[in-house]
Design a protein around this motif. Structure first.
Motif, PDB file in Angstrom:
ATOM      1  N   VAL A   1       0.832  -1.199   0.000  1.00 36.83           N
ATOM      2  CA  VAL A   1       0.000   0.000   0.000  1.00 36.83           C
ATOM      3  C   VAL A   1       0.871   1.256   0.000  1.00 36.83           C
ATOM      4  O   VAL A   1       0.521   2.268  -0.634  1.00 36.83           O
ATOM      5  CB  VAL A   1      -0.967  -0.029   1.206  1.00 36.83           C
ATOM      6  CG1 VAL A   1      -0.227   0.136   2.519  1.00 36.83           C
ATOM      7  CG2 VAL A   1      -2.027   1.039   1.065  1.00 36.83           C
ATOM      8  N   LEU A   2       2.023   1.226   0.663  1.00 30.05           N
ATOM      9  CA  LEU A   2       2.911   2.387   0.657  1.00 30.05           C
ATOM     10  C   LEU A   2       3.611   2.544  -0.691  1.00 30.05           C
ATOM     11  O   LEU A   2       3.803   3.666  -1.172  1.00 30.05           O
ATOM     12  CB  LEU A   2       3.944   2.248   1.776  1.00 30.05           C
ATOM     13  CG  LEU A   2       3.398   2.377   3.201  1.00 30.05           C
ATOM     14  CD1 LEU A   2       4.498   2.102   4.214  1.00 30.05           C
ATOM     15  CD2 LEU A   2       2.806   3.752   3.427  1.00 30.05           C
ATOM     16  N   ILE A   3       3.986   1.446  -1.317  1.00 32.23           N
ATOM     17  CA  ILE A   3       4.596   1.529  -2.651  1.00 32.23           C
ATOM     18  C   ILE A   3       3.584   2.059  -3.661  1.00 32.23           C
ATOM     19  O   ILE A   3       3.921   2.835  -4.558  1.00 32.23           O
ATOM     20  CB  ILE A   3       5.139   0.148  -3.066  1.00 32.23           C
ATOM     21  CG1 ILE A   3       6.296  -0.271  -2.156  1.00 32.23           C
ATOM     22  CG2 ILE A   3       5.605   0.148  -4.513  1.00 32.23           C
ATOM     23  CD1 ILE A   3       6.807  -1.667  -2.401  1.00 32.23           C
ATOM     24  N   GLY A   4       2.316   1.654  -3.499  1.00 26.33           N
ATOM     25  CA  GLY A   4       1.279   2.199  -4.373  1.00 26.33           C
ATOM     26  C   GLY A   4       1.086   3.693  -4.180  1.00 26.33           C
ATOM     27  O   GLY A   4       0.888   4.439  -5.156  1.00 26.33           O
ATOM     28  N   GLY A   5       1.150   4.169  -2.928  1.00 27.59           N
ATOM     29  CA  GLY A   5       1.065   5.607  -2.687  1.00 27.59           C
ATOM     30  C   GLY A   5       2.249   6.358  -3.266  1.00 27.59           C
ATOM     31  O   GLY A   5       2.089   7.453  -3.827  1.00 27.59           O
TER      32      GLY A   5
ATOM     33  N   LEU B   1      11.545   0.763  -0.126  1.00 29.24           N
ATOM     34  CA  LEU B   1      10.582  -0.098   0.566  1.00 29.24           C
ATOM     35  C   LEU B   1      10.576  -1.505  -0.015  1.00 29.24           C
ATOM     36  O   LEU B   1      10.436  -2.492   0.712  1.00 29.24           O
ATOM     37  CB  LEU B   1       9.182   0.519   0.467  1.00 29.24           C
ATOM     38  CG  LEU B   1       8.932   1.801   1.256  1.00 29.24           C
ATOM     39  CD1 LEU B   1       7.576   2.399   0.871  1.00 29.24           C
ATOM     40  CD2 LEU B   1       8.978   1.539   2.744  1.00 29.24           C
ATOM     41  N   TYR B   2      10.732  -1.604  -1.334  1.00 30.96           N
ATOM     42  CA  TYR B   2      10.758  -2.911  -1.979  1.00 30.96           C
ATOM     43  C   TYR B   2      11.975  -3.726  -1.533  1.00 30.96           C
ATOM     44  O   TYR B   2      11.868  -4.935  -1.254  1.00 30.96           O
ATOM     45  CB  TYR B   2      10.756  -2.722  -3.494  1.00 30.96           C
ATOM     46  CG  TYR B   2      10.950  -3.984  -4.296  1.00 30.96           C
ATOM     47  CD1 TYR B   2      10.014  -5.000  -4.282  1.00 30.96           C
ATOM     48  CD2 TYR B   2      12.092  -4.154  -5.072  1.00 30.96           C
ATOM     49  CE1 TYR B   2      10.198  -6.161  -5.017  1.00 30.96           C
ATOM     50  CE2 TYR B   2      12.289  -5.302  -5.815  1.00 30.96           C
ATOM     51  CZ  TYR B   2      11.340  -6.303  -5.790  1.00 30.96           C
ATOM     52  OH  TYR B   2      11.533  -7.443  -6.522  1.00 30.96           O
ATOM     53  N   ASN B   3      13.134  -3.077  -1.428  1.00 32.04           N
ATOM     54  CA  ASN B   3      14.331  -3.786  -0.962  1.00 32.04           C
ATOM     55  C   ASN B   3      14.204  -4.190   0.502  1.00 32.04           C
ATOM     56  O   ASN B   3      14.633  -5.280   0.900  1.00 32.04           O
ATOM     57  CB  ASN B   3      15.562  -2.893  -1.164  1.00 32.04           C
ATOM     58  CG  ASN B   3      15.868  -2.656  -2.628  1.00 32.04           C
ATOM     59  OD1 ASN B   3      15.580  -3.498  -3.474  1.00 32.04           O
ATOM     60  ND2 ASN B   3      16.430  -1.508  -2.944  1.00 32.04           N
ATOM     61  N   ASP B   4      13.631  -3.318   1.325  1.00 32.84           N
ATOM     62  CA  ASP B   4      13.400  -3.679   2.723  1.00 32.84           C
ATOM     63  C   ASP B   4      12.425  -4.838   2.841  1.00 32.84           C
ATOM     64  O   ASP B   4      12.554  -5.698   3.730  1.00 32.84           O
ATOM     65  CB  ASP B   4      12.870  -2.453   3.473  1.00 32.84           C
ATOM     66  CG  ASP B   4      12.818  -2.683   4.974  1.00 32.84           C
ATOM     67  OD1 ASP B   4      13.514  -3.594   5.447  1.00 32.84           O
ATOM     68  OD2 ASP B   4      12.073  -1.977   5.665  1.00 32.84           O
ATOM     69  N   MET B   5      11.481  -4.868   1.937  1.00 33.13           N
ATOM     70  CA  MET B   5      10.497  -5.958   1.930  1.00 33.13           C
ATOM     71  C   MET B   5      11.191  -7.296   1.641  1.00 33.13           C
ATOM     72  O   MET B   5      10.897  -8.325   2.277  1.00 33.13           O
ATOM     73  CB  MET B   5       9.436  -5.646   0.875  1.00 33.13           C
ATOM     74  CG  MET B   5       8.317  -6.640   0.768  1.00 33.13           C
ATOM     75  SD  MET B   5       7.169  -6.134  -0.526  1.00 33.13           S
ATOM     76  CE  MET B   5       5.929  -7.401  -0.380  1.00 33.13           C
ATOM     77  N   LYS B   6      12.115  -7.290   0.703  1.00 38.83           N
ATOM     78  CA  LYS B   6      12.826  -8.526   0.386  1.00 38.83           C
ATOM     79  C   LYS B   6      13.770  -8.944   1.515  1.00 38.83           C
ATOM     80  O   LYS B   6      13.965 -10.136   1.754  1.00 38.83           O
ATOM     81  CB  LYS B   6      13.596  -8.353  -0.927  1.00 38.83           C
ATOM     82  CG  LYS B   6      12.706  -8.197  -2.142  1.00 38.83           C
ATOM     83  CD  LYS B   6      13.499  -8.284  -3.433  1.00 38.83           C
ATOM     84  CE  LYS B   6      14.506  -7.165  -3.546  1.00 38.83           C
ATOM     85  NZ  LYS B   6      15.216  -7.180  -4.836  1.00 38.83           N
ATOM     86  N   LYS B   7      14.365  -7.961   2.215  1.00 35.72           N
ATOM     87  CA  LYS B   7      15.252  -8.299   3.323  1.00 35.72           C
ATOM     88  C   LYS B   7      14.494  -8.969   4.463  1.00 35.72           C
ATOM     89  O   LYS B   7      15.063  -9.773   5.201  1.00 35.72           O
ATOM     90  CB  LYS B   7      15.945  -7.040   3.826  1.00 35.72           C
ATOM     91  CG  LYS B   7      16.992  -6.491   2.863  1.00 35.72           C
ATOM     92  CD  LYS B   7      17.609  -5.217   3.396  1.00 35.72           C
ATOM     93  CE  LYS B   7      18.613  -4.643   2.401  1.00 35.72           C
ATOM     94  NZ  LYS B   7      19.184  -3.359   2.891  1.00 35.72           N
TER      95      LYS B   7
END
Length: 741
Positions: free
Chosen positions: A213-217, A230-236
Motif C-alpha cells: 500500500v505504501l509503494i502504491g502511494g 521499501l521494496y528492498n526492505d520488503m525482500k530483506k
C-alpha cells in the motif's frame, strides 16, 4: 518464693554475677575474659540471657592489661546483636529501656577507637592518586566543547525511539490506516506512521500488504527512490511480493519526474522477473505498458503489447489507451500513429472510452501528421486494400461476446503487421502499397472526376473547418469507412484546428462520442477549446455545448479561452469573459491574470493590470512579471521595464532563472550598436536600465525550485513543526544526488 522454670537462670543470680565482674579489684590477677564463650553460654537462655547481654557493653569491656576488645570482635558482636529477631525479646518496660541504652551506646563509638582508626589510616590517602601520571589543563573553550558534546548526546537520546506505551495494534490495522491516509493525499503521514510508530516504537513485524500500500502511494506521487527502498526492505524481511507490488513499482517508474533513471529501474526489474520466470497479470502489463509509453518510445510499447498477446491475455480498450499515450510521445508523427491505433481498436470491435477521446484531442493539440504522402497512403485508402487487423471469422457474434473474446482475434502476426504500418518509410510507399482504386480507374458513378486529366477537381484535404461546404465533403478519419473519393491526399496540416478538422471538426467529434454513448466532460471541452480555430464560430459555441450537456465549468476552461484571445491581441475580448466567471460563481486565480498579461502589449495596460491585482489583494507571481517583461522587451521600452522591476521589488517577488535570462538579454548592447556613429532612440535609456538593474539584483530574493519529493520526507521526531537549516541542507543534498541520477 518465685518459681523458676527449668532450664532458665534466675535474674538475681545473674545480677550478682554481673556485680562480681564489675567490682573485681584491678590488682588481683584474674584470668582473661572470653566474651565469645560468654555470649554462647547465655545464647541458649534466650528469655533471660539476651536481656542480660543488653546490660553488658562488649565495646567497653576491659581485656587483660587494660585494653579494649579488638575491632573485629566488636563488629561480630554488633552483627550478632542486630541479627536477633525482635519477636524473641521480652515485652517488659525495663527491657525497652535497656534496648534504647544499648542502641545509644552503639551509635556513639568511643573516642579512643576513633583515634586509633585515624592513626591506622594515616599516610594511605596518597594511594588513590599514585597511579595518575598526567594532569591536563582545562580551558573555557574545552569546557564549552564538552558541554556541546554532552548536549548533542542528549539530543540523540531524545531522538531515539521510545518504547510504545499505548495499546498494541496489529499490522492489518496499520495497513488500513496507511490506506486511509494515502487516499486523503497524506503520503508523508502514512510513511511516518509505518516507519516510526509501527517499526520503531511498537516493533511489529510488517506484512506484505503494509509495504504494497505504501509503494502504491509512492507510485501515484512518483516517489521512485522511496518506493524501491521499501521494496528492498520488503525482500530483506523475507516477504514475497505480489502482482500488486510489481504493478505499483512499474507505476512509480511511469510517474517519476526523471524518466531516464525510471526507465533503467523498470528495465532492471523486468529482467529480474524474467529471470525468475514470473508470470505477470494484465494489470501489471498495463503498468509496464504505461511506463514504456511515458519513459520510452512507441517501439517499446509495441514490444510489450506483443508480449501481452503472446501470453494469451485479452486485449482491452485500456490496453489501446496506453498505446495511444505512447503515440502522443512522438511530437512529429504522433497524430498519424494515434489515428492508426484508434482505427485498429475499432476494427477489433472494442468500445472507446471518454479517456480515449481525450487522448485523441491531446494528440491533435501536441503532435503533427508527419509525412503527408505516407499519411495519405495509410489513412485515405479503401478499407479492403489496407492490411487491417480483423477479428476471427464469426460476424454473427454479438458485440459483448466479441469484446469478451477479443483476445482470440489477436496474434503476433497482426501486431507485427501493425508495427510495419506504423513505421512505414516514405520510400516504401510506392513499392509496398498499392495505389488507391480511384486513382487506377475512374468511378462509373462519377465519370467527370478524373484525378489524372482534370487536376482542378482533385481535392486536397487541409482545413475543412474554414470551407466546410465548398465540395460538400464530410471527412472523418475516426470512422472505418472510406473517405469521399474526391479526397486523394493531405495538404498542409500544421495547426491543431487542421487536425481537428480531420476528425470531423467540433460537431463531427461530438457526434462520434454520441454514437458510442459518451458525453463530453469538462476536460474534453477544455481540450476542444485549445484545438478549435481561434475566433471561429466553433469557439463561440463552446459555451452553448457546455450548457447543452450540463457540464459544470471550472476556471481552467475560461483560462483557456482567455489565453487564446490574449494571444490574438484581443485584450478586451479576454476581459469580457470575467463577468461570465462571476455569473457562474467562479473565482479567478493567478493563472487568469497571467493569461490577461499576455494581451497587455502597451505599458498602460500592464501597469493597470498590476494596479487591479493590488486592489483585489492579490500579489503577482513570477510568471505574470515574466510575461510583462517579455512584452516590454519586444519593444525595447526600458522605461516600462524599470517600472515593472520597481513593482516587483516592492512586492518582494523572488526571481527565477527565466526572468534573469530575459533581463540579461535586455541589458546587452546590440552587436552592431555604435553610439558615436548614429543616434538610436530605442537604446537611449539602456545605460540607465543597466545601472538600475545592477542595484536591483543585489536586493532581490532568488526563487528556489522545490524538490518534488521534499514534501514526502519524514522529519525528525523533535522537529515536527519547524524545519531547521540542517534539514534543508539534507533535503537539498538529496535533491542534488537524485538530479545526478
Amino acid at each position: 518464693m518465685r518459681r523458676v522454670a527449668p532450664g532458665c537462670v534466675h535474674w538475681g543470680d545473674f545480677s550478682n554475677f554481673i556485680i562480681f565482674l564489675t567490682c573485681a579489684r584491678p590488682w588481683r590477677k584474674k584470668p582473661e575474659l572470653d566474651l565469645m564463650r560468654f555470649a554462647q553460654l547465655f545464647s541458649r537462655f534466650r528469655p533471660v540471657g539476651l536481656s542480660a547481654l543488653q546490660h553488658l557493653d562488649p565495646l567497653r569491656v576491659k581485656w587483660a592489661g587494660g585494653r579494649e576488645g579488638p575491632t573485629w570482635l566488636r563488629a561480630a558482636w554488633l552483627t550478632r546483636a542486630c541479627s536477633s529477631s525482635p519477636l524473641q525479646l521480652p515485652i517488659g518496660q525495663g527491657n525497652q529501656k535497656n534496648a534504647s541504652s544499648l542502641s545509644s551506646d552503639l551509635s556513639q563509638p568511643s573516642p579512643t577507637a576513633t583515634q586509633e582508626e585515624e592513626e591506622g589510616s594515616f599516610g594511605t590517602l596518597s594511594s588513590k592518586y599514585s597511579s595518575r601520571r598526567m594532569f591536563r589543563k582545562s580551558t573555557a573553550q574545552l569546557y564549552n566543547l564538552r558541554l556541546r558534546e554532552q548536549s548533542a548526546e542528549d539530543e540523540e537520546r531524545e531522538l531515539e525511539p521510545k518504547s510504545w506505551r499505548g495499546r498494541k495494534n496489529t499490522p492489518y490495522w496499520y495497513f488500513l490506516q496507511c490506506k486511509h491516509l494515502i487516499r486523503e493525499g497524506k503520503l508523508a503521514e502514512a510513511l511516518d506512521l509505518f516507519e516510526r510508530q509501527m517499526l520503531k516504537e511498537e516493533r511489529l513485524q510488517p506484512l506484505e500488504c503494509n509495504y504494497t500500500v505504501l509503494i502504491g502511494g509512492c507510485g501515484r506521487a512518483g516517489y521512485l527512490k522511496k518506493a524501491f527502498r521499501l521494496y528492498n526492505d520488503m525482500k530483506k524481511r523475507d516477504l514475497e511480493p505480489t502482482d500488486a507490488t510489481y504493478t505499483a513499482l512499474f507505476n512509480v517508474c511511469a510517474e517519476s519526474p526523471w524518466k531516464d533513471s525510471a526507465l533503467q529501474s523498470a528495465l532492471k526489474l523486468r529482467q529480474q522477473l524474467q529471470a525468475r520466470n514470473f508470470q505477470l497479470n494484465l494489470k501489471t502489463y498495463h503498468a509496464l505498458l504505461k511506463m514504456a509509453a511515458l519513459c520510452a518510445d512507441l517501439r517499446m510499447c509495441l514490444d510489450v503489447f506483443k508480449e501481452i498477446v503472446q501470453k494469451g491475455h485479452a486485449v482491452t480498450e485500456e490496453t489501446f489507451s496506453y498505446l495511444l499515450m505512447g503515440c502522443i510521445q512522438d511530437k512529429k508523427t504522433g497524430f498519424r500513429y494515434t489515428l492508426q491505433v484508434w482505427r485498429q481498436m475499432l476494427s477489433l470491435g472494442l468500445q472507446p472510452s471518454q479517456h480515449g477521446y481525450n487522448l485523441l484531442l491531446g494528440a491533435a493539440r501536441d503532435c503533427g501528421l508527419g509525412d503527408p504522402e505516407v499519411a495519405s497512403a495509410l489513412l485515405l485508402r479503401p478499407r479492403e486494400e489496407m492490411v487491417l487487423l480483423q477479428p476471427r471469422a464469426g460476424g454473427f457474434r454479438t458485440r459483448k461476446r466479441a469484446q469478451a473474446q477479443v483476445g482470440d482475434g489477436m496474434s503476433i502476426k497482426h501486431v507485427e503487421a501493425l508495427e510495419r504500418q506504423l513505421f512505414l518509410e516514405p520510400s516504401q510507399v510506392v513499392e509496398g502499397l498499392p495505389e488507391p482504386r480511384e486513382a487506377r480507374a475512374p468511378s462509373k458513378a462519377q465519370p467527370e472526376v478524373d484525378t489524372k486529366t482534370e487536376p482542378d477537381h482533385m481535392v486536397t484535404l487541409t482545413s475543412l473547418a474554414s470551407e466546410p461546404s465548398r465540395w460538400g465533403l464530410e471527412a472523418n478519419l475516426l470512422t472505418l469507412g472510406a473517405v469521399p473519393p474526391a479526397v486523394v491526399s493531405f495538404g498542409t496540416v500544421t495547426t491543431p484546428a487542421d487536425r481537428l478538422a480531420l476528425m470531423g471538426g467540433l460537431e463531427g467529434f461530438l457526434g462520434k462520442m454520441a454514437e458510442h454513448g459518451l458525453k463530453p466532460n469538462i476536460k474534453t471541452l477544455t481540450l476542444l477549446a485549445e484545438v478549435v480555430e481561434p475566433g471561429s464560430p466553433a469557439e463561440s459555441s463552446l459555451l452553448t455545448v457546455l450548457d447543452t450537456h450540463q457540464v459544470e465549468a471550472d476556471v481552467t476552461f475560461f483560462n483557456t479561452l482567455m489565453r487564446k484571445k490574449s494571444k490574438l491581441g484581443d485584450l478586451e475580448g479576454a476581459k469580457a469573459l470575467l463577468p461570465l466567471l462571476a455569473r457562474r460563481g467562479i473565482i479567478p486565480n493567478l493563472q487568469t491574470f497571467c493569461n490577461l498579461a499576455i494581451g497587455c502589449r502597451r505599458p498602460r495596460d500592464g501597469l493597470q493590470l498590476l494596479a487591479d491585482m493590488k486592489k483585489s489583494q492579490m500579489t503577482p507571481n513570477t510568471h505574470i512579471y515574466s510575461t510583462l517583461i517579455n512584452a516590454a522587451l519586444k519593444k525595447l521600452d526600458y522605461t516600462y521595464l524599470i517600472d515593472i522591476l520597481k513593482d516587483m521589488r516592492q512586492n518582494r517577488v523572488p526571481v527565477n532563472e527565466v526572468v534573469i535570462r530575459q533581463l540579461e538579454f535586455a541589458a546587452q548592447y546590440p552587436p552592431t550598436f555604435d553610439r558615436y556613429k548614429e543616434k538610436n532612440t530605442y537604446l537611449e535609456k539602456i545605460d540607465g536600465f543597466r545601472a538600475y538593474y545592477k542595484q536591483w539584483l543585489k536586493s532581490m530574493p532568488a526563487e528556489e525550485t522545490p524538490h518534488p519529493w521534499q514534501k514526502f520526507r519524514i522529519r525528525p521526531m523533535g522537529d515536527q513543526e519547524s524545519t531547521t537549516e540542517a534539514d534543508m541542507d539534507r533535503s537539498l543534498g538529496g535533491w542534488l544526488s537524485s538530479k545526478r541520477q
